[in-house]
Each structure stands twice: as C-alpha cells, then as structure tokens.
Write a protein that holds these residues in place. Structure first.
Motif, PDB file in Angstrom:
ATOM      1  N   ILE A 121       0.877  -1.318   0.033  1.00  0.00           N
ATOM      2  CA  ILE A 121      -0.059   0.065  -0.139  1.00  0.00           C
ATOM      3  C   ILE A 121       0.945   1.326   0.030  1.00  0.00           C
ATOM      4  CG2 ILE A 121      -1.821   1.140   1.095  1.00  0.00           C
ATOM      5  CD1 ILE A 121      -2.550  -1.376   2.424  1.00  0.00           C
ATOM      6  N   SER A 176       1.423   5.437  -1.628  1.00  0.00           N
ATOM      7  CA  SER A 176       0.950   6.736  -1.817  1.00  0.00           C
ATOM      8  C   SER A 176       1.151   7.016  -3.322  1.00  0.00           C
ATOM      9  CB  SER A 176       1.374   8.128  -1.294  1.00  0.00           C
ATOM     10  OG  SER A 176       2.665   8.531  -1.708  1.00  0.00           O
ATOM     11  N   VAL A 210      -1.600  -1.322  -3.976  1.00  0.00           N
ATOM     12  CA  VAL A 210      -2.635  -0.409  -3.680  1.00  0.00           C
ATOM     13  C   VAL A 210      -2.243   1.057  -3.872  1.00  0.00           C
ATOM     14  CG1 VAL A 210      -4.604   0.319  -2.177  1.00  0.00           C
ATOM     15  CG2 VAL A 210      -4.136  -2.080  -2.236  1.00  0.00           C
ATOM     16  N   THR A 222      -2.883   4.889  -2.862  1.00  0.00           N
ATOM     17  CA  THR A 222      -3.821   5.668  -2.027  1.00  0.00           C
ATOM     18  C   THR A 222      -3.531   7.433  -2.304  1.00  0.00           C
ATOM     19  OG1 THR A 222      -2.015   6.105  -0.083  1.00  0.00           O
ATOM     20  CG2 THR A 222      -3.504   4.340   0.012  1.00  0.00           C
ATOM     21  N   GLN A 223      -4.688   7.901  -2.090  1.00  0.00           N
ATOM     22  CA  GLN A 223      -4.668   9.536  -2.272  1.00  0.00           C
ATOM     23  C   GLN A 223      -5.482   9.915  -1.032  1.00  0.00           C
ATOM     24  OE1 GLN A 223      -6.558   9.924  -6.055  1.00  0.00           O
ATOM     25  NE2 GLN A 223      -4.950  11.478  -6.725  1.00  0.00           N
ATOM     26  N   GLY A 243      -4.519   9.298   1.915  1.00  0.00           N
ATOM     27  CA  GLY A 243      -5.042   8.327   2.911  1.00  0.00           C
ATOM     28  C   GLY A 243      -5.891   7.061   2.527  1.00  0.00           C
ATOM     29  N   ARG A 244      -6.513   7.281   1.378  1.00  0.00           N
ATOM     30  CA  ARG A 244      -7.516   6.378   1.152  1.00  0.00           C
ATOM     31  C   ARG A 244      -6.993   5.657  -0.272  1.00  0.00           C
ATOM     32  NH1 ARG A 244     -13.211   7.768   3.013  1.00  0.00           N
ATOM     33  NH2 ARG A 244     -13.747   6.429   1.378  1.00  0.00           N
ATOM     34  N   GLY A 245      -7.500   4.478  -0.204  1.00  0.00           N
ATOM     35  CA  GLY A 245      -7.155   3.439  -1.414  1.00  0.00           C
ATOM     36  C   GLY A 245      -8.089   4.142  -2.469  1.00  0.00           C
ATOM     37  N   THR A 246      -7.367   4.322  -3.773  1.00  0.00           N
ATOM     38  CA  THR A 246      -8.266   4.696  -4.845  1.00  0.00           C
ATOM     39  C   THR A 246      -7.911   3.787  -5.990  1.00  0.00           C
ATOM     40  OG1 THR A 246      -6.299   6.334  -5.329  1.00  0.00           O
ATOM     41  CG2 THR A 246      -8.121   7.327  -4.179  1.00  0.00           C
TER      42      THR A 246
END
Length: 101
Positions: A6, A8, A30, A32-33, A35-38
């Motif tokens: 995971i 950024s 994975v 993230t943007q 702090g959330r998986g995108t």
C-alpha cells in the motif's frame, strides 16, 4: 495485505519504473490518495490471469443458475441429438462446387 503493498500515488509516481519492474514478480500494489485506497496497480500478466479466472467463475455461475432454473438436458439426449444431426448431415447431398471460369 502487507503495508509495503500500500503506497501513496505520489510515491508511485516518483519511482514508477521501479514499481512497475517490481510488479512483474510481486503482488499488486494499492495506491492511496489522501490516505484512502483509490487504485490497484498490477502487472499485465497478473491482470490477464485475474480476467481468465473471472471468466471461468462467470461460466460456473451461469451453469449453476441454469441448473437451479431447470434449464438442463440429460447427457444421453445431447449425444443422441448430436448423433442424429451428424448422420443427417452425412446423408444430405453436398452442394455442387462452383468453378472459376
């Protein structure tokens, strides 16, 4: 999923070539943007295998749905119908061949 899988989006963009090389032998990553998986990034081969697996699962699910709905034909009937069709084809006269002239 291990935390190294995971990262950024910024980290991925800063070293995309290395990440793409890593993906050839490692599991998907994975992105993230904020702090959330995108998004998920994976090798083409991994994606292709996933697509083949999904296609097979769809075929199995369709078959199970057909069984549940009673849309089935006994094996003996299928082979009997095929035999009859093949025999009918073999007995029918072939259409004349055209010649170029």
């Amino acid at each position: 999923m291990p935390s190294e899988d995971i990262i950024s989006l910024t980290e991925f963009k800063n070293d995309a070539a290395r990440w793409i090389k890593r993906l050839q032998t490692q599991p998907p990553v994975v992105l993230t943007q904020n702090g959330r998986g995108t998004a998920v990034v994976q090798s083409y081969e991994s994606w292709r295998q996933t697509q083949e697996t999904l296609a097979m699962l769809q075929i199995v699910a369709a078959g199970e749905a057909d069984i549940g709905a009673g849309r089935v034909t006994p094996q003996a009937q299928v082979f009997s119908d095929l035999r009859r069709d093949l025999e009918a084809r073999a007995a029918s006269p072939k259409s004349p061949r055209r010649t170029r002239g």
